[in-house]
Design a protein around this motif. Structure first.
Motif, short mmCIF file in Angstrom:
data_model
loop_
_atom_site.label_atom_id
_atom_site.label_comp_id
_atom_site.label_asym_id
_atom_site.label_seq_id
_atom_site.Cartn_x
_atom_site.Cartn_y
_atom_site.Cartn_z
N SER A 63 0.81 -1.22 0.00
CA SER A 63 0.00 0.00 0.00
C SER A 63 0.84 1.26 0.00
N LEU A 64 2.16 1.14 0.17
CA LEU A 64 3.04 2.31 0.10
C LEU A 64 3.34 2.72 -1.33
N SER A 65 3.06 1.87 -2.29
CA SER A 65 3.31 2.20 -3.69
C SER A 65 2.55 3.46 -4.09
N SER A 66 3.18 4.29 -4.91
CA SER A 66 2.53 5.51 -5.37
C SER A 66 1.23 5.23 -6.10
N HIS A 67 1.14 4.07 -6.71
CA HIS A 67 -0.08 3.72 -7.45
C HIS A 67 -1.22 3.29 -6.52
N LEU A 68 -0.89 2.87 -5.30
CA LEU A 68 -1.92 2.35 -4.39
C LEU A 68 -2.14 3.22 -3.16
N SER A 69 -1.21 4.11 -2.85
CA SER A 69 -1.26 4.82 -1.57
C SER A 69 -2.50 5.68 -1.40
N GLN A 70 -3.10 6.11 -2.50
CA GLN A 70 -4.31 6.93 -2.39
C GLN A 70 -5.50 6.13 -1.86
N PHE A 71 -5.42 4.81 -1.94
CA PHE A 71 -6.53 3.96 -1.51
C PHE A 71 -6.39 3.47 -0.07
N PHE A 72 -5.25 3.74 0.56
CA PHE A 72 -4.99 3.29 1.92
C PHE A 72 -4.40 4.46 2.70
N LYS A 73 -4.46 4.38 4.01
CA LYS A 73 -3.94 5.50 4.81
C LYS A 73 -2.50 5.29 5.26
N THR A 74 -1.86 4.19 4.82
CA THR A 74 -0.52 3.84 5.29
C THR A 74 0.48 4.97 5.08
N LYS A 75 0.62 5.41 3.84
CA LYS A 75 1.62 6.44 3.53
C LYS A 75 1.23 7.77 4.16
N THR A 76 -0.04 8.09 4.17
CA THR A 76 -0.50 9.34 4.79
C THR A 76 -0.12 9.40 6.26
N VAL A 77 -0.33 8.30 6.98
CA VAL A 77 0.02 8.23 8.40
C VAL A 77 1.53 8.42 8.57
N ILE A 78 2.32 7.71 7.76
CA ILE A 78 3.77 7.79 7.89
C ILE A 78 4.27 9.20 7.62
N LEU A 79 3.80 9.82 6.54
CA LEU A 79 4.24 11.19 6.22
C LEU A 79 3.81 12.17 7.31
N ARG A 80 2.61 12.01 7.80
CA ARG A 80 2.11 12.91 8.86
C ARG A 80 2.99 12.81 10.11
N GLU A 81 3.32 11.58 10.50
CA GLU A 81 4.09 11.39 11.72
C GLU A 81 5.54 11.84 11.56
N ILE A 82 6.11 11.63 10.38
CA ILE A 82 7.47 12.12 10.14
C ILE A 82 7.50 13.63 10.23
N GLU A 83 6.56 14.29 9.59
CA GLU A 83 6.52 15.76 9.61
C GLU A 83 6.33 16.27 11.03
N ARG A 84 5.44 15.65 11.79
CA ARG A 84 5.23 16.06 13.18
C ARG A 84 6.51 15.92 13.99
N CYS A 85 7.19 14.81 13.82
CA CYS A 85 8.42 14.55 14.56
C CYS A 85 9.50 15.57 14.20
N LEU A 86 9.67 15.83 12.91
CA LEU A 86 10.71 16.76 12.47
C LEU A 86 10.39 18.20 12.90
N ASN A 87 9.12 18.55 12.86
CA ASN A 87 8.72 19.90 13.30
C ASN A 87 8.99 20.10 14.79
N GLN A 88 8.72 19.06 15.57
CA GLN A 88 8.99 19.15 17.00
C GLN A 88 10.49 19.27 17.28
N SER A 89 11.29 18.56 16.49
CA SER A 89 12.73 18.59 16.68
C SER A 89 13.32 19.96 16.37
N SER A 90 12.72 20.64 15.38
CA SER A 90 13.27 21.93 14.94
C SER A 90 12.74 23.10 15.76
N SER A 91 11.66 22.86 16.54
CA SER A 91 11.05 23.98 17.30
C SER A 91 11.76 24.19 18.63
#
Length: 282
Positions: free
Chosen positions: A254-282
């Motif tokens: 479900s991480l494939s670019s062709h399938l990720s729009q149909f599952f929340k896997t990649k969305t969750v991962i990107l959201r959590e990475i961004e949250r983590c990096l934003n916290q680290s830089s603040s």
């Protein structure tokens, strides 16, 4: 624990077949314009001690390297099968390294964990300005957790660069005794209490995101929930996310670019990475 023995055998055979079929088809459809590929970089002397590096063509202001480790019950799989993972995150501005490691039955625990530490140290030297996000599927998730939460025979120079661990359907707390398929990857003279990362968790500042497939019939849900509890008991940051409509193999697919729009896997991962990096830089 894994599921009962006869279920393991049936699912493991199907797993290997699905890994090969699914990855071949996904890779065939995967575009190549979002990255430059550096193939077969050696981090050790063994032929399996190599990785592929996907250099994004639109790097972030603060560079981040996602290091992915494949599954396959420690006896199967290769980095080339996961081009679709490298592409999916390279298009989002991340550099991605996909790691090969020595396999069972020729090599047993902790050989494949040692390999991961060596690969991380090599990458830290090669890309010293990058922060690291570790991501593994199934056996690969075990390797990542064990690298961080098990005594190492090598100095772990890259440890301070690790911002997040992302485990997809990982086995972190199970008994391999009496299962011939699992015993080939572990030393039966060592108990699970001497082997599983669950028993070695220590406090740190690393974020942990543990993903569960809602229909995983290979790796029991208790692996993730037990590891989550052990992390929280040490006051570590840990979150569990259940991905609907996925099984053990389709979770990684479900991480494939062709399938990720149909599952929340990649969305969750990107959201959590961004949250983590934003916290680290603040």
């Amino acid at each position: 624990m894994f599921y009962p023995h006869w279920v393991q055998i049936k699912n493991r055979v199907e797993e290997f077949r699905l890994y090969d079929v699914v990855s071949t088809r996904l890779n065939r459809w995967t575009p190549r314009e979002h990255f430059d590929l550096v193939s077969n970089v050696s981090y050790g002397e063994h032929a399996r001690q190599t990785f592929d590096l996907y250099r994004t063509k639109k790097p972030r202001q603060e560079p981040v390297l996602i290091i992915f480790v494949h599954g396959g019950t420690w006896s199967h799989g290769k980095k080339e099968d996961y081009l679709f993972v490298g592409e999916s995150f390279a298009r989002e501005g991340f550099d991605v390294a996909i790691i090969n490691y020595r396999l069972a039955p020729e090599f047993k625990f902790p050989a494949y964990v040692d390999d991961f530490v060596l690969a991380l140290n090599h990458l830290e030297k090669q890309l010293p300005s990058h922060q690291m996000v570790l991501m593994g599927h199934s056996a690969g998730a075990f390797n990542i957790m064990s690298a961080v939460y098990h005594p190492q025979k090598y100095a772990f120079h890259a440890y301070s660069k690790i911002k997040m661990i992302i485990g997809l359907a990982g086995p972190y707390h199970f008994n391999y005794m009496g299962d011939s398929n699992l015993e080939q990857a572990f030393d039966v003279k060592r108990t699970k209490e001497e082997t599983m990362p669950y028993y070695f968790v220590q406090n740190n500042n690393i974020e942990h995101i543990l993903l569960l497939a809602s229909k995983d019939f290979l790796v029991a849900r208790s692996n993730t929930m037990d590891m989550h509890a052990a992390l929280k008991a040490q006051n570590n940051k840990s979150k569990v996310e259940v991905i609907p409509r996925t099984g053990h193999i389709s979770l990684i697919g479900s991480l494939s670019s062709h399938l990720s729009q149909f599952f929340k896997t990649k969305t969750v991962i990107l959201r959590e990475i961004e949250r983590c990096l934003n916290q680290s830089s603040s």
